[in-house]
Design an enzyme around this catalytic site. Structure first.
Site, PDB file in Angstrom:
ATOM      1  N   ASP A 134      51.954  41.459  45.486  1.00  0.00           N
ATOM      2  CA  ASP A 134      50.556  41.113  45.710  1.00  0.00           C
ATOM      3  C   ASP A 134      49.761  42.193  44.985  1.00  0.00           C
ATOM      4  OD1 ASP A 134      47.962  40.748  46.544  1.00  0.00           O
ATOM      5  OD2 ASP A 134      48.462  40.340  48.630  1.00  0.00           O
ATOM      6  N   HIS A 135      49.168  41.834  43.855  1.00  0.00           N
ATOM      7  CA  HIS A 135      48.543  42.859  43.019  1.00  0.00           C
ATOM      8  C   HIS A 135      47.418  43.590  43.735  1.00  0.00           C
ATOM      9  CE1 HIS A 135      45.681  39.528  42.192  1.00  0.00           C
ATOM     10  NE2 HIS A 135      44.811  40.501  42.026  1.00  0.00           N
ATOM     11  N   GLU A 140      34.278  35.991  44.780  1.00  0.00           N
ATOM     12  CA  GLU A 140      34.333  35.856  43.328  1.00  0.00           C
ATOM     13  C   GLU A 140      33.095  35.128  42.837  1.00  0.00           C
ATOM     14  OE1 GLU A 140      38.587  35.184  41.720  1.00  0.00           O
ATOM     15  OE2 GLU A 140      38.543  34.108  43.632  1.00  0.00           O
ATOM     16  N   HIS A 154      46.136  38.130  50.028  1.00  0.00           N
ATOM     17  CA  HIS A 154      45.224  39.258  49.843  1.00  0.00           C
ATOM     18  C   HIS A 154      44.507  39.661  51.144  1.00  0.00           C
ATOM     19  CE1 HIS A 154      46.136  38.731  45.760  1.00  0.00           C
ATOM     20  NE2 HIS A 154      45.112  38.017  45.375  1.00  0.00           N
TER      21      HIS A 154
END
Length: 512
Positions: free
Chosen positions: A185-186, A224, A248
């Site tokens: 999970d970046h 976003e 996230h």
């Protein structure tokens, strides 16, 4: 820290040579690691793809991505040539045994050339439909057998729901041990996300008040400004809940709510995270509407430009019922957090791009100041800004200069970029470094993935059987559907406007 000539030889095998992930993230991150002498002297990048392509053609394509996305900026020709000679292309069908037989031969040749057994990192930068096939074929070819040196990296989504996640984890476990599996999970690679642990547990000032006695509520926002862009086809099959909340936002929830760890060992930290998910109050099927809100963006205005609605995006059906916004109210039922609401929200085409965690503290138990001194009183708050601003803001009350006692809110700000010289490493740099060093601290374990899906299944199932009747229900450039305020309003809470580390911070709550 080891120098690069002390690091173990490593082979990176990237399935999905032509993928956007390989072009935008993986190759630039590997190049940045190379630039900082964080890759071993002996390393190779084998990019596997279906298309007919020469090594030089692949290198030219990847070079464009590095020039645009590498942290260090455009690469000098000499530096790129030195790095790119380690890249080679393997054409093959991801579902054919012959591809893995050839891959095995290439890895064996590199071991012989280097005079030692190399680490082998298999990265699945492919569509999720291949996540079940590649691990099995790697195992069949004997490429998963070395438990110490063979590792597999899988991108989100890990499953589409609880049942598919369980099935995928079983598939992975059939060929690889859990210690070899790195579910990435970046978000967890971001410095500011990792700093949540440092802020909480390295500073005795904050942890004593990090509980239900002092905290009124917590908001977690990942907003976003962009729409679905070129991902319309994928996104319409996923939606905001699966694409963002399950991974996230749940990870951020765990970091904020977890108990102190005994050590910084990977499984110790992951155990604490899983404990949080097990403590989250289950959402009753009949009351999903009281705990969750969904939305879909319509036409709107962002930055003075008109933007189209979700149903007008490329690859999206004109009658799509997929949510582009999701918000939840959750409770962590344990001694630390009992009855403290955690509000999570994420969406596309919102007011601006921002990721942050806000800890809102309770009011003082007795207001001893005269009423006229507290007309502008606002609750104390800690905001951890994750992206694009990176830092921490502490808001508290102070006396306004003058002869009268007048209180006003003021901010203390910590800005990562001002406090530390040099650019922050990209999240993928951090995570690839950790995979090389077999450090799974920032990666999700099977039970954590499954626990997150288990929490969301009542919402997924309720939304499936009850299609939305009001989509699109928020205009692009706003902060989501009106119903989102209802999650908080009946408890006297409100979503805070996102903080800004640079310039004036608007401390009022949202009205829309």
């Amino acid at each position: 820290m080891k120098t690069n000539d002390q690091l173990e030889p490593t082979v990176f095998v990237i399935f999905g040579a032509g993928s956007d992930l390989t072009w935008r993230k993986l190759t630039p991150a590997l190049f940045d690691l190379f630039q900082s002498h964080s890759l071993p002297v002996n390393f190779s990048i084998i990019a596997v793809g279906r298309a007919e392509l020469s090594d030089d053609a692949l290198r030219k394509h990847l070079h464009e991505g590095v020039k645009e996305f590498a942290r260090g900026g455009k690469a000098a020709v000499k530096e790129w040539n030195e790095f790119s000679r380690h890249i080679c292309y393997l054409q093959g069908d991801f579902k054919a045994n012959a591809t893995y037989t050839e891959l095995s031969g290439q890895c064996a040749s590199l071991d012989k050339e280097w005079g030692s057994k190399a680490q082998r990192i298999f990265y699945m930068a492919t569509p999720p439909s291949l996540f079940g096939d590649i691990p099995c074929l790697l195992d069949h070819a004997g490429l998963a057998a070395d438990r110490e040196r063979a590792r597999i990296v899988i991108e989100k989504p890990v499953g589409y729901d609880l049942q598919s996640a369980l099935a995928l984890n079983r598939t992975l476990a059939s060929g690889f041990q859990e210690c070899q599996i790195f579910r990435i999970d970046h978000y967890l690679g971001k410095e500011t996300v990792q700093n949540i642990l440092a802020f909480r547990f390295a500073n005795p000032l904050f942890e004593p008040i990090w509980n239900r006695r002092y905290v009124d509520y917590v908001t977690i926002t990942v907003a976003e400004e962009v729409g679905v862009e070129h991902r319309g086809g994928y996104y319409d099959g996923a939606g905001a809940l699966r694409d963002m909340v399950q991974n996230h936002l749940m990870q951020l929830l765990c970091l904020v709510a977890m108990e102190p760890m005994v050590s910084f060992e990977a499984d110790e930290i992951r155990n604490k995270k899983v404990d949080v998910l097990h403590a989250v109050r289950r959402i009753p099927h009949h009351a999903v509407h009281q705990y969750a809100v969904r939305g879909q963006y319509g036409k709107g205005w962002i930055g003075g430009n008109e933007v189209r609605g979700y149903r007008e995006e490329d690859g999206v059906p004109p009658d799509s019922e997929t949510e582009t916004f999701a918000a939840l109210r959750l409770f962590v039922d344990n001694w630390r957090w009992q009855d403290v609401p955690f509000y999570l929200r994420t969406g596309k085409r919102l007011g601006r791009q921002v990721s942050e965690v806000a800890i809102q503290f309770r009011a003082v138990p007795h207001q001893s100041f005269p009423p006229e001194a507290t007309l502008d009183w606002q609750p104390s708050r800690i905001v951890m800004s994750i992206h694009p601003d990176e830092g921490i803001v502490l808001r508290f009350q102070a006396k306004h200069p003058g002869t009268k006692m007048q209180l006003r809110s003021v901010d203390m700000r910590f800005n990562y970029r001002e406090a530390f010289a040099g650019p922050l490493p990209d999240a993928y740099e951090t995570l690839l470094w950790d995979v090389m060093h077999n450090d799974a601290t920032l990666f999700m374990r099977a039970d954590q993935v499954e626990a997150a899906w288990r929490l969301l299944m009542p919402v997924i199932e309720a939304w499936k059987v009850s299609p939305p009747s009001d989509f699109p229900n928020y205009a692009g450039g706003t902060w989501g559907p009106d119903a989102t305020q209802g999650l908080l309003a009946h408890q006297g809470h409100s979503w805070p406007l996102p903080m800004e580390l640079v310039g004036r911070c608007d401390t009022k709550a949202e009205n829309s």
